[in-house]
Enzyme design. Structure first.
Site, PDB file in Angstrom:
ATOM      1  N   THR A  47       0.861  -1.191   0.000  1.00 48.97           N
ATOM      2  CA  THR A  47       0.000   0.000   0.000  1.00 48.97           C
ATOM      3  C   THR A  47       0.898   1.243   0.000  1.00 48.97           C
ATOM      4  O   THR A  47       0.909   2.005   0.953  1.00 48.97           O
ATOM      5  CB  THR A  47      -0.910   0.015   1.250  1.00 48.97           C
ATOM      6  N   GLU A  83      -0.712  -5.486  11.235  1.00 50.26           N
ATOM      7  CA  GLU A  83       0.515  -6.171  11.631  1.00 50.26           C
ATOM      8  C   GLU A  83       1.458  -5.187  12.332  1.00 50.26           C
ATOM      9  O   GLU A  83       1.695  -4.111  11.811  1.00 50.26           O
ATOM     10  CB  GLU A  83       1.190  -6.774  10.390  1.00 50.26           C
ATOM     11  N   LYS A  89      -3.436   1.232  13.830  1.00 50.77           N
ATOM     12  CA  LYS A  89      -2.180   0.902  13.161  1.00 50.77           C
ATOM     13  C   LYS A  89      -1.440   2.178  12.740  1.00 50.77           C
ATOM     14  O   LYS A  89      -0.253   2.347  13.006  1.00 50.77           O
ATOM     15  CB  LYS A  89      -2.455   0.007  11.943  1.00 50.77           C
ATOM     16  N   CYS A 127       7.485   1.800   6.250  1.00 53.71           N
ATOM     17  CA  CYS A 127       6.215   2.064   6.941  1.00 53.71           C
ATOM     18  C   CYS A 127       6.052   3.473   7.514  1.00 53.71           C
ATOM     19  O   CYS A 127       5.042   4.123   7.259  1.00 53.71           O
ATOM     20  CB  CYS A 127       6.024   1.045   8.059  1.00 53.71           C
ATOM     21  N   PHE A 128       7.024   3.925   8.302  1.00 56.47           N
ATOM     22  CA  PHE A 128       6.780   5.148   9.084  1.00 56.47           C
ATOM     23  C   PHE A 128       6.375   6.340   8.207  1.00 56.47           C
ATOM     24  O   PHE A 128       5.346   6.968   8.436  1.00 56.47           O
ATOM     25  CB  PHE A 128       8.017   5.513   9.912  1.00 56.47           C
ATOM     26  N   GLN A 129       7.197   6.636   7.222  1.00 58.75           N
ATOM     27  CA  GLN A 129       6.902   7.822   6.410  1.00 58.75           C
ATOM     28  C   GLN A 129       5.571   7.650   5.663  1.00 58.75           C
ATOM     29  O   GLN A 129       4.713   8.526   5.677  1.00 58.75           O
ATOM     30  CB  GLN A 129       8.039   8.086   5.433  1.00 58.75           C
TER      31      GLN A 129
HETATM   32  N1  LIG Z   1       7.106  -4.820   5.871  1.00 54.57           N
HETATM   33  C1  LIG Z   1       6.692  -4.742   7.113  1.00 54.57           C
HETATM   34  O1  LIG Z   1       7.465  -4.896   8.050  1.00 54.57           O
HETATM   35  C2  LIG Z   1       5.261  -4.455   7.438  1.00 54.57           C
HETATM   36  C3  LIG Z   1       4.848  -4.474   8.776  1.00 54.57           C
HETATM   37  C4  LIG Z   1       3.517  -4.185   9.066  1.00 54.57           C
HETATM   38  C5  LIG Z   1       2.635  -3.893   8.057  1.00 54.57           C
HETATM   39  N2  LIG Z   1       3.070  -3.880   6.765  1.00 54.57           N
HETATM   40  C6  LIG Z   1       2.087  -3.604   5.708  1.00 54.57           C
HETATM   41  O2  LIG Z   1       1.921  -4.791   4.935  1.00 54.57           O
HETATM   42  C7  LIG Z   1       1.657  -4.455   3.575  1.00 54.57           C
HETATM   43  C8  LIG Z   1       2.649  -5.173   2.677  1.00 54.57           C
HETATM   44  O3  LIG Z   1       3.953  -4.719   2.986  1.00 54.57           O
HETATM   45  P1  LIG Z   1       5.253  -5.458   2.433  1.00 54.57           P
HETATM   46  O4  LIG Z   1       6.415  -4.777   3.050  1.00 54.57           O
HETATM   47  O5  LIG Z   1       5.114  -6.921   2.607  1.00 54.57           O
HETATM   48  O6  LIG Z   1       5.148  -5.092   0.868  1.00 54.57           O
HETATM   49  P2  LIG Z   1       5.905  -5.771  -0.367  1.00 54.57           P
HETATM   50  O7  LIG Z   1       5.836  -4.782  -1.462  1.00 54.57           O
HETATM   51  O8  LIG Z   1       7.233  -6.282   0.089  1.00 54.57           O
HETATM   52  O9  LIG Z   1       5.041  -7.059  -0.724  1.00 54.57           O
HETATM   53  C9  LIG Z   1       3.768  -6.988  -1.283  1.00 54.57           C
HETATM   54  C10 LIG Z   1       3.576  -8.166  -2.245  1.00 54.57           C
HETATM   55  O10 LIG Z   1       2.238  -8.137  -2.748  1.00 54.57           O
HETATM   56  C11 LIG Z   1       2.271  -8.623  -4.079  1.00 54.57           C
HETATM   57  N3  LIG Z   1       1.040  -8.239  -4.775  1.00 54.57           N
HETATM   58  C12 LIG Z   1       0.657  -7.018  -5.222  1.00 54.57           C
HETATM   59  N4  LIG Z   1      -0.552  -7.074  -5.779  1.00 54.57           N
HETATM   60  C13 LIG Z   1      -0.979  -8.342  -5.718  1.00 54.57           C
HETATM   61  C14 LIG Z   1      -2.159  -9.014  -6.101  1.00 54.57           C
HETATM   62  N5  LIG Z   1      -3.179  -8.359  -6.695  1.00 54.57           N
HETATM   63  N6  LIG Z   1      -2.261 -10.332  -5.875  1.00 54.57           N
HETATM   64  C15 LIG Z   1      -1.250 -11.005  -5.274  1.00 54.57           C
HETATM   65  N7  LIG Z   1      -0.113 -10.418  -4.868  1.00 54.57           N
HETATM   66  C16 LIG Z   1       0.025  -9.105  -5.073  1.00 54.57           C
HETATM   67  C17 LIG Z   1       3.518  -8.012  -4.652  1.00 54.57           C
HETATM   68  O11 LIG Z   1       3.943  -8.713  -5.812  1.00 54.57           O
HETATM   69  C18 LIG Z   1       4.496  -8.127  -3.465  1.00 54.57           C
HETATM   70  O12 LIG Z   1       5.271  -9.310  -3.527  1.00 54.57           O
HETATM   71  C19 LIG Z   1       1.712  -2.928   3.497  1.00 54.57           C
HETATM   72  O13 LIG Z   1       0.404  -2.416   3.631  1.00 54.57           O
HETATM   73  C20 LIG Z   1       2.540  -2.559   4.707  1.00 54.57           C
HETATM   74  O14 LIG Z   1       2.268  -1.269   5.160  1.00 54.57           O
HETATM   75  C21 LIG Z   1       4.353  -4.177   6.432  1.00 54.57           C
HETATM   76  O1  LIG Z   2      15.071   4.387  18.730  1.00 47.31           O
HETATM   77  C1  LIG Z   2      15.017   4.208  17.492  1.00 47.31           C
HETATM   78  C2  LIG Z   2      14.263   3.165  16.901  1.00 47.31           C
HETATM   79  C3  LIG Z   2      14.249   3.053  15.513  1.00 47.31           C
HETATM   80  N1  LIG Z   2      14.951   3.923  14.751  1.00 47.31           N
HETATM   81  C4  LIG Z   2      14.881   3.805  13.274  1.00 47.31           C
HETATM   82  O2  LIG Z   2      13.523   3.797  12.890  1.00 47.31           O
HETATM   83  C5  LIG Z   2      13.342   3.036  11.702  1.00 47.31           C
HETATM   84  C6  LIG Z   2      12.232   2.019  11.876  1.00 47.31           C
HETATM   85  O3  LIG Z   2      12.639   1.022  12.785  1.00 47.31           O
HETATM   86  P1  LIG Z   2      11.626  -0.087  13.363  1.00 47.31           P
HETATM   87  O4  LIG Z   2      10.395   0.559  13.790  1.00 47.31           O
HETATM   88  O5  LIG Z   2      12.372  -0.872  14.374  1.00 47.31           O
HETATM   89  O6  LIG Z   2      11.397  -1.037  12.091  1.00 47.31           O
HETATM   90  P2  LIG Z   2      10.147  -1.198  11.075  1.00 47.31           P
HETATM   91  O7  LIG Z   2      10.288  -2.539  10.469  1.00 47.31           O
HETATM   92  O8  LIG Z   2      10.023  -0.008  10.204  1.00 47.31           O
HETATM   93  O9  LIG Z   2       8.861  -1.283  12.044  1.00 47.31           O
HETATM   94  C7  LIG Z   2       7.905  -0.225  12.176  1.00 47.31           C
HETATM   95  O10 LIG Z   2       6.989  -0.265  11.106  1.00 47.31           O
HETATM   96  C8  LIG Z   2       6.280  -1.519  10.979  1.00 47.31           C
HETATM   97  C9  LIG Z   2       5.456  -1.432   9.727  1.00 47.31           C
HETATM   98  O11 LIG Z   2       4.260  -0.753   9.918  1.00 47.31           O
HETATM   99  C10 LIG Z   2       5.456  -1.741  12.233  1.00 47.31           C
HETATM  100  O12 LIG Z   2       4.754  -2.969  12.125  1.00 47.31           O
HETATM  101  C11 LIG Z   2       6.385  -1.765  13.452  1.00 47.31           C
HETATM  102  O13 LIG Z   2       5.616  -1.912  14.650  1.00 47.31           O
HETATM  103  C12 LIG Z   2       7.167  -0.458  13.500  1.00 47.31           C
HETATM  104  O14 LIG Z   2       8.122  -0.491  14.574  1.00 47.31           O
HETATM  105  C13 LIG Z   2      14.715   2.408  11.401  1.00 47.31           C
HETATM  106  O15 LIG Z   2      15.369   3.188  10.417  1.00 47.31           O
HETATM  107  C14 LIG Z   2      15.437   2.504  12.727  1.00 47.31           C
HETATM  108  O16 LIG Z   2      16.827   2.553  12.588  1.00 47.31           O
HETATM  109  C15 LIG Z   2      15.695   4.952  15.317  1.00 47.31           C
HETATM  110  O17 LIG Z   2      16.330   5.745  14.635  1.00 47.31           O
HETATM  111  N2  LIG Z   2      15.714   5.062  16.692  1.00 47.31           N
END
Ligand SMILES: NC(=O)c1ccc[n+]([C@@H]2O[C@H](COP(=O)([O-])OP(=O)(O)OC[C@H]3O[C@@H](n4cnc5c(N)ncnc54)[C@H](O)[C@@H]3O)[C@@H](O)[C@H]2O)c1
Ligand SMILES: O=c1ccn([C@@H]2O[C@H](COP(=O)(O)OP(=O)(O)O[C@H]3O[C@H](CO)[C@@H](O)[C@H](O)[C@H]3O)[C@@H](O)[C@H]2O)c(=O)[nH]1
Length: 441
Positions: free
Chosen positions: A75, A144, A199, A255-257
């Site tokens: 997304t 998540e 979230k 995610c954050f931005q």
């Molecule tokens: N990466 C994380 O740590 C994390 C953590 C929490 C929440 N999220 C959320 O989870 C979602 C996915 O993030 P991500 O990092 O896994 O993204 P990603 O881009 O790494 O993976 C998404 C996958 O979905 C597939 N896809 C797209 N359209 C599709 C379709 N119509 N049918 C089947 N597959 C399709 C893509 O090919 C890709 O492999 C986002 O909304 C993100 O914000 C991610």
């Molecule tokens: O004290 C801190 C903690 C983190 N970071 C930075 O912040 C960014 C994000 O780090 P982190 O949050 O640990 O990793 P993400 O995988 O981006 O996880 C965030 O984003 C995910 C996707 O939404 C959520 O699921 C998680 O709960 C949330 O922590 C990275 O560049 C870190 O280096 C700092 O600079 N200082």
């Protein structure tokens, strides 16, 4: 999904993706070729794959066979049209919903696992409820909260699992899956809108802590206060808490931005300007922190980095991941390349191809020029050989264990370290002879 499969041997989990290459990599018998590097993940995939965890591109078949479907697609921030640069692009989510609507012949529980703007469930419901068939869909929001680098531990021991929904039967069905390893008291049920908004709010609060401590880091540099000492002192107040107060070159990650921009966009769409302005500052400050780091490096190197070699340790957005999305390293490098620096990067998990494609994506200069100005090296010593300065961009543990005496002897003098993660010991580095700069000290 791998952790769900591991803890529920009686449930068949099929992961489907339109990306054949990714699915092939997930099916690779050599688990070091999995597309995501995440400590502990390969072991779980090895344990469950082919038993109750499957990877496939047969999307329609998987929809047809499933009782519960998790929409987990990307997304990203929109890059076109209304809301460009701010809103979440929901086209992939909508395509999934339409695909489910088209294929489903039996009732399904559809779970929003992707991070979505508040009230997205309404759109998904409208698509699913207008198929003309008598199939029933229950929609749940189950955001998540895992962080990359610690994903498996976060999933095995979550602070909470959040399920938002209307249908009690659907909610309990999903809760029972998590219930096989998560204590009941940590499975929280809310309405759909609270779940969706929680979230975005969680990520906004987490990122806000980093921007807050980073704002203080700049003040520390002017006042001889030490940001690590300040963070420790405030973190011992149990109302503040000690986590997520590590000052850095700026937060990155996918995610954050994206999620804060989305929150800001939603607030503006309800005409809540003060709310939007408040959260937007978290991003503004983060951009400032990245720029400030690069500017400090340039001004310390006698106001020019043109033709100078800068060694980057780390390219990933944090340690223990190969993910580089929105990594601070990309933006710092781009700024230094504008000043004609030459950059040599060493990251234990990021390939040269990825580094080039991250920079090319910014479109600041030609691909050939990026190739000429920045290169990845196979060892840290190679990256730092003859360098004017080291910039530490990621907090990989191994960086602390290097032979810094040896690195010093091979660098140009004076040899500068810009520690964007505050991981090295200042007095030790200064004793070796380095000019050592860190964040907030
Ligand atoms: N990466 C994380 O740590 C994390 C953590 C929490 C929440 N999220 C959320 O989870 C979602 C996915 O993030 P991500 O990092 O896994 O993204 P990603 O881009 O790494 O993976 C998404 C996958 O979905 C597939 N896809 C797209 N359209 C599709 C379709 N119509 N049918 C089947 N597959 C399709 C893509 O090919 C890709 O492999 C986002 O909304 C993100 O914000 C991610
Ligand atoms: O004290 C801190 C903690 C983190 N970071 C930075 O912040 C960014 C994000 O780090 P982190 O949050 O640990 O990793 P993400 O995988 O981006 O996880 C965030 O984003 C995910 C996707 O939404 C959520 O699921 C998680 O709960 C949330 O922590 C990275 O560049 C870190 O280096 C700092 O600079 N200082």
């Amino acid at each position: 999904m791998a952790v769900i499969a591991k803890n529920n041997p009686n449930i068949k989990v099929t992961i489907v993706d339109i990306n054949q290459e990714r699915i092939n990599a997930w099916n690779d018998s050599d688990t070091s070729n999995l597309p995501i590097y995440e400590p502990g993940l390969a072991g779980i995939v090895e344990e469950t794959r082919g038993k109750n965890l499957f990877f496939s591109t047969e999307i329609d078949k998987a929809i047809d066979e499933s009782e519960m479907i998790f929409i987990s697609v990307n997304t990203p921030t929109k890059t076109y049209g209304k809301g460009k640069g701010m809103a979440a692009d929901l086209k992939y989510v909508e395509l999934c919903a339409r695909n489910i609507a088209k294929v489903a012949k039996t009732d399904k529980i559809v779970v929003e696992k992707s991070t979505l703007p508040v009230r997205t469930a309404q759109a998904i419901k409208s698509i699913l409820d207008n198929t003309g068939s008598d199939v029933n869909f229950s929609i749940l929001s189950n955001p998540e909260f895992l962080a990359e680098g610690t994903a498996i531990q976060d999933l095995l021991n979550p602070d909470r699992v959040l399920i938002g929904g209307e249908s009690e039967e659907a909610i309990e069905s999903l809760a029972s899956i998590y219930g096989s390893w998560v204590p009941e008291s940590q499975i929280l049920r809310t309405n759909v809108w609270s779940s969706e908004l929680s979230k975005l709010t969680a990520n906004a609060f987490l990122a806000q802590r980093i921007s807050s401590i980073n704002a203080i880091s700049e003040l520390c540099e002017k006042t001889e206060a030490n940001v690590d000492e300040v963070a420790k002192a405030i973190g011992m107040d149990s109302r503040i808490g000690s986590k997520f107060l590590k000052s850095s070159v700026g937060f990155g990650g996918s995610c954050f931005q994206k999620d804060i921009l989305n929150l800001v966009y939603i607030a503006r769409s309800y005409n809540l300007q003060a709310v939007a302005d408040y959260w937007e500052q978290v991003i503004t400050l983060n951009n400032h922190q990245k720029r400030r780091f690069a500017d400090n490096l340039i001004s310390t190197l006698y106001n020019t980095v043109s033709g100078k070699k800068i060694g980057f340790l780390g390219w990933a957005f944090k340690k223990d991941t190969n993910d580089t999305r929105e990594s601070a390293a990309i933006y710092v490098a781009d700024h230094l390349l504008n000043e004609q620096a030459h950059i040599a990067v060493y990251d234990p998990k990021v390939s040269s191809v990825k580094i080039q494609s991250d920079l090319n994506y910014l479109n600041t200069r030609s691909e050939d020029e990026n190739k000429r100005l920045i290169e990845a090296k196979d060892s840290p010593y190679e990256a730092l050989n003859d360098a004017h300065a080291v910039a530490i961009m990621t907090e990989w543990d191994e960086f602390k264990t290097y032979d810094w005496h040896k690195i010093y002897t091979k660098m140009k003098k004076p040899a500068f370290i810009f520690d964007g993660r505050n991981i090295l010991d200042q007095s030790k580095m200064e004793k070796i002879g380095f000019d050592y700069y860190s964040i907030g000290k």
